[in-house]
Design an enzyme around this catalytic site. Structure first.
Site, short mmCIF file in Angstrom:
data_model
loop_
_atom_site.label_atom_id
_atom_site.label_comp_id
_atom_site.label_asym_id
_atom_site.label_seq_id
_atom_site.Cartn_x
_atom_site.Cartn_y
_atom_site.Cartn_z
N ALA A 141 -17.70 59.32 66.86
CA ALA A 141 -17.37 58.53 68.06
C ALA A 141 -16.06 57.79 67.84
O ALA A 141 -15.82 57.23 66.77
CB ALA A 141 -18.49 57.53 68.36
N TYR A 196 -5.23 52.06 67.07
CA TYR A 196 -5.91 53.32 66.75
C TYR A 196 -5.52 53.80 65.34
O TYR A 196 -6.37 54.16 64.52
CB TYR A 196 -5.50 54.36 67.80
CG TYR A 196 -6.16 55.71 67.66
CD1 TYR A 196 -7.49 55.91 68.01
CD2 TYR A 196 -5.43 56.81 67.22
CE1 TYR A 196 -8.08 57.16 67.92
CE2 TYR A 196 -6.00 58.07 67.13
CZ TYR A 196 -7.34 58.25 67.48
OH TYR A 196 -7.91 59.49 67.38
P1 NAD Z 1 -13.90 62.00 73.42
O1 NAD Z 1 -13.43 60.76 74.08
O2 NAD Z 1 -13.96 63.25 74.22
O3 NAD Z 1 -15.37 61.75 72.81
C1 NAD Z 1 -15.70 60.59 72.11
C2 NAD Z 1 -17.18 60.29 72.33
O4 NAD Z 1 -17.50 59.07 71.64
C3 NAD Z 1 -17.51 60.06 73.81
O5 NAD Z 1 -18.61 60.88 74.19
C4 NAD Z 1 -17.82 58.58 73.87
O6 NAD Z 1 -18.79 58.24 74.87
C5 NAD Z 1 -18.34 58.30 72.47
N1 NAD Z 1 -18.26 56.88 72.16
C6 NAD Z 1 -17.21 56.05 72.37
N2 NAD Z 1 -17.55 54.78 72.06
C7 NAD Z 1 -18.85 54.80 71.66
C8 NAD Z 1 -19.75 53.80 71.24
N3 NAD Z 1 -19.40 52.52 71.18
N4 NAD Z 1 -21.00 54.16 70.91
C9 NAD Z 1 -21.38 55.47 70.96
N5 NAD Z 1 -20.56 56.46 71.36
C10 NAD Z 1 -19.30 56.13 71.71
O7 NAD Z 1 -12.99 62.18 72.11
P2 NAD Z 1 -12.72 63.47 71.19
O8 NAD Z 1 -11.37 63.97 71.51
O9 NAD Z 1 -13.86 64.39 71.19
O10 NAD Z 1 -12.61 62.74 69.78
C11 NAD Z 1 -13.66 62.66 68.83
C12 NAD Z 1 -13.12 62.00 67.58
O11 NAD Z 1 -11.99 62.72 67.11
C13 NAD Z 1 -12.65 60.57 67.82
O12 NAD Z 1 -12.98 59.76 66.69
C14 NAD Z 1 -11.15 60.73 67.95
O13 NAD Z 1 -10.47 59.53 67.62
C15 NAD Z 1 -10.90 61.83 66.95
N6 NAD Z 1 -9.63 62.57 67.15
C16 NAD Z 1 -9.43 63.34 68.28
C17 NAD Z 1 -8.22 64.01 68.42
C18 NAD Z 1 -7.92 64.90 69.61
O14 NAD Z 1 -6.85 65.50 69.66
N7 NAD Z 1 -8.82 65.04 70.58
C19 NAD Z 1 -7.23 63.90 67.44
C20 NAD Z 1 -7.48 63.10 66.34
C21 NAD Z 1 -8.69 62.45 66.20
#
Ligand code: NAD
Length: 465
Positions: free
Chosen positions: A307, A371
């Protein structure tokens, strides 16, 4: 989200246009499906004189259904055509000083053009800190330059990695024989890196230490019977992760905020897992989660802290709330949950903790001080917790995704998004499944001696390289 440019270039006509105009040519990457052969062709296996790993590697490859070939066989196939390889694997552990690096050239030069599309290059070395002399440590450190450059040079979806394998814990007094745990983790790592599971991982250095690891009965179900918690599982990377882990045999506990309850239930139902609606930042979240896991499963073998949120603003324009929320969701809540699960003994020996960092946590990013701080903190958590939990048989690692095609990256303005997508060795963004497969490998019982690593899933992004 779709990458329309990549789809266009991957069509025959599109490729011709891109070539004529000198535009990027994103290759179609080889991705994993259960039952796939590990490689699209044989593996050429070479070793520097006195290398200590080539024999084990050859056995692992043969057992995994890959045909290992000897460099002495030459560069042409039996029918006179140039020989093509699914992988070039080189045991460089025998290189003990800089003059010995010439052996790398002698092995790779004649075969540099023989690797099939989405093929693999793997170099095995000894961790410089464990080398007997400064010269040996220097030569072993030099291997990183070779693999990172090959990752940038070979193209066509070919990846290149350096795997440092410990000398500690061997059965022989000279330490040159691998302990059972290290050997099993070498196998799990080779199986991951050679397969289509690692499609978007390149230019990485993986460290395999001493530790216990258990090989699965069936390598197509490497997580059989494992209880795995995935936070943020309702969508994006977390949803892909829940599906990949369930495919590989895990019982998945999928967690997300109550507001995402419907999407979370859909994911959990699809994979036969359970759903937990919980805001991780709520004060009672760690104890409620611990009680749920204890009551339902009696333990949790793997905890994946996926998350995460962004609340972007340049520092001067950022209100304190944005700062606090991001640090709390992305870092502090993970610490609180780890503490309670560990205190209550719910993560058993052989357990795994996997964090999700970001290349922003390595390179920094404008507008993302909050972040990037939280994501660098995830790396700090790996560095501090991995050594502390080693004696309990629990591994701690993280992945650092680069540009992954999700809702998060769909919100980036077009030009910036195009730059993010193309500025890597694969000339394309990764998919959530690429991150999921990498986390899966770190979670396998077979990967126990892989601890303290931060593995980037970024197609060898230029950012933070
Ligand atoms: P996303 O926003 O699609 O999904 C994140 C999920 O986390 C959501 O379903 C949200 O409801 C949940 N969440 C947020 N706060 C929460 C809380 N307090 N309690 C419980 N659940 C919570 O994001 P994503 O792109 O799937 O990213 C997933 C992870 O990968 C994250 O940690 C993000 O920082 C990391 N990341 C993503 C990318 C990218 O390019 N998409 C790049 C680097 C890192």
């Amino acid at each position: 989200m779709t990458d329309r440019y990549a789809s266009f270039v991957q069509s025959g006509a599109g490729r011709a246009v891109a070539k004529r105009l000198g535009l990027p040519d994103p290759p179609r990457l080889r991705r994993y499906s259960p039952g796939d052969p590990l490689l699209p062709g044989p593996a050429l296996v070479g070793a520097a004189e006195d290398g200590r790993l080539a024999e084990s590697v050859t056995k692992i490859l043969t057992f995994a259904g890959v045909e290992p070939r000897d460099p002495a066989a030459g560069t042409t196939a039996a029918d006179g055509t140039p020989q093509r390889y699914g992988a070039l694997v080189y045991d460089a552990t025998g290189i003990t000083d800089s003059t010995g690096l010439r052996q790398l050239y002698d092995f790779f030069h004649p075969h540099a053009r023989s690797v099939l599309p989405s093929g693999r290059v793997i170099v095995l070395g000894t961790p410089p800190a464990e080398c007997s002399t400064p010269r040996e440590a220097t030569a072993q450190r030099a291997l990183e330059g070779l693999t990172r450059s090959i990752g940038k040079e070979f193209g066509r979806g070919v990846t290149a990695q350096l795997v440092y394998v410990t000398r500690d814990g061997g059965d022989r007094p000279d330490g040159d024989d691998l302990s059972a745990g290290t050997l099993t983790s070498l196998e799990s790592t080779l199986r991951f890196l050679l397969s289509g599971r690692s499609a978007y991982v390149s230019g990485q250095v993986v460290r395999i230490g001493a530790g216990t690891a258990a090989a699965p009965a069936d390598w197509n179900r490497p997580l059989d019977g494992q209880v795995v918690l995935v936070t943020g599982a309702a969508r994006g990377i977390g949803a892909a992760l829940a599906k990949v882990l369930a495919r590989d045999g895990a019982q998945v506990v999928a967690l997300d905020v109550p507001a995402a309850g419907d999407a979370l239930a859909a994911v959990a139902n699809e994979i036969g897992g359970t759903a937990v609606q919980l805001d991780l930042t709520a004060p009672e979240a760690p104890t409620r989660l611990a009680e749920h896991l204890a009551g339902r499963h009696g333990r949790v073998d793997v905890v994946v802290h996926n998350a995460g949120i962004t609340r972007d603003r340049t520092l001067g324009r950022m209100d304190a709330d944005r700062w606090d929320q991001v640090i709390d969701v992305n870092l502090s809540s993970q610490e609180r949950i780890n503490d309670v699960l560990l205190e209550r003994g719910l993560i058993p020996a052989g357990g795994r903790i996997v964090g999700v960092s970001s290349i922003a946590g390595i390179a920094g990013n404008r507008g993302q001080t909050n972040y990037a701080t939280s994501k660098a903190g995830v790396i700090g958590l790996v560095d501090s917790l991995a050594p502390a939990l080693r004696e309990h048989g629990i591994s701690v690692n993280a992945v650092a995704p680069g540009f992954i095609e999700t809702r998060l990256t769909a919100r980036i303005p077009l030009m910036l998004r195009e730059a993010g997508r193309r500025m890597n060795s694969m000339a394309q963004g990764g998919l959530p499944v690429d991150v999921a497969e990498t986390i899966g490998w770190l979670a396998w019982p077979a990967s126990g001696a892989v601890s303290g690593n931060v593995v980037r899933v970024c197609g060898q992004s230029l950012l933070g390289a």
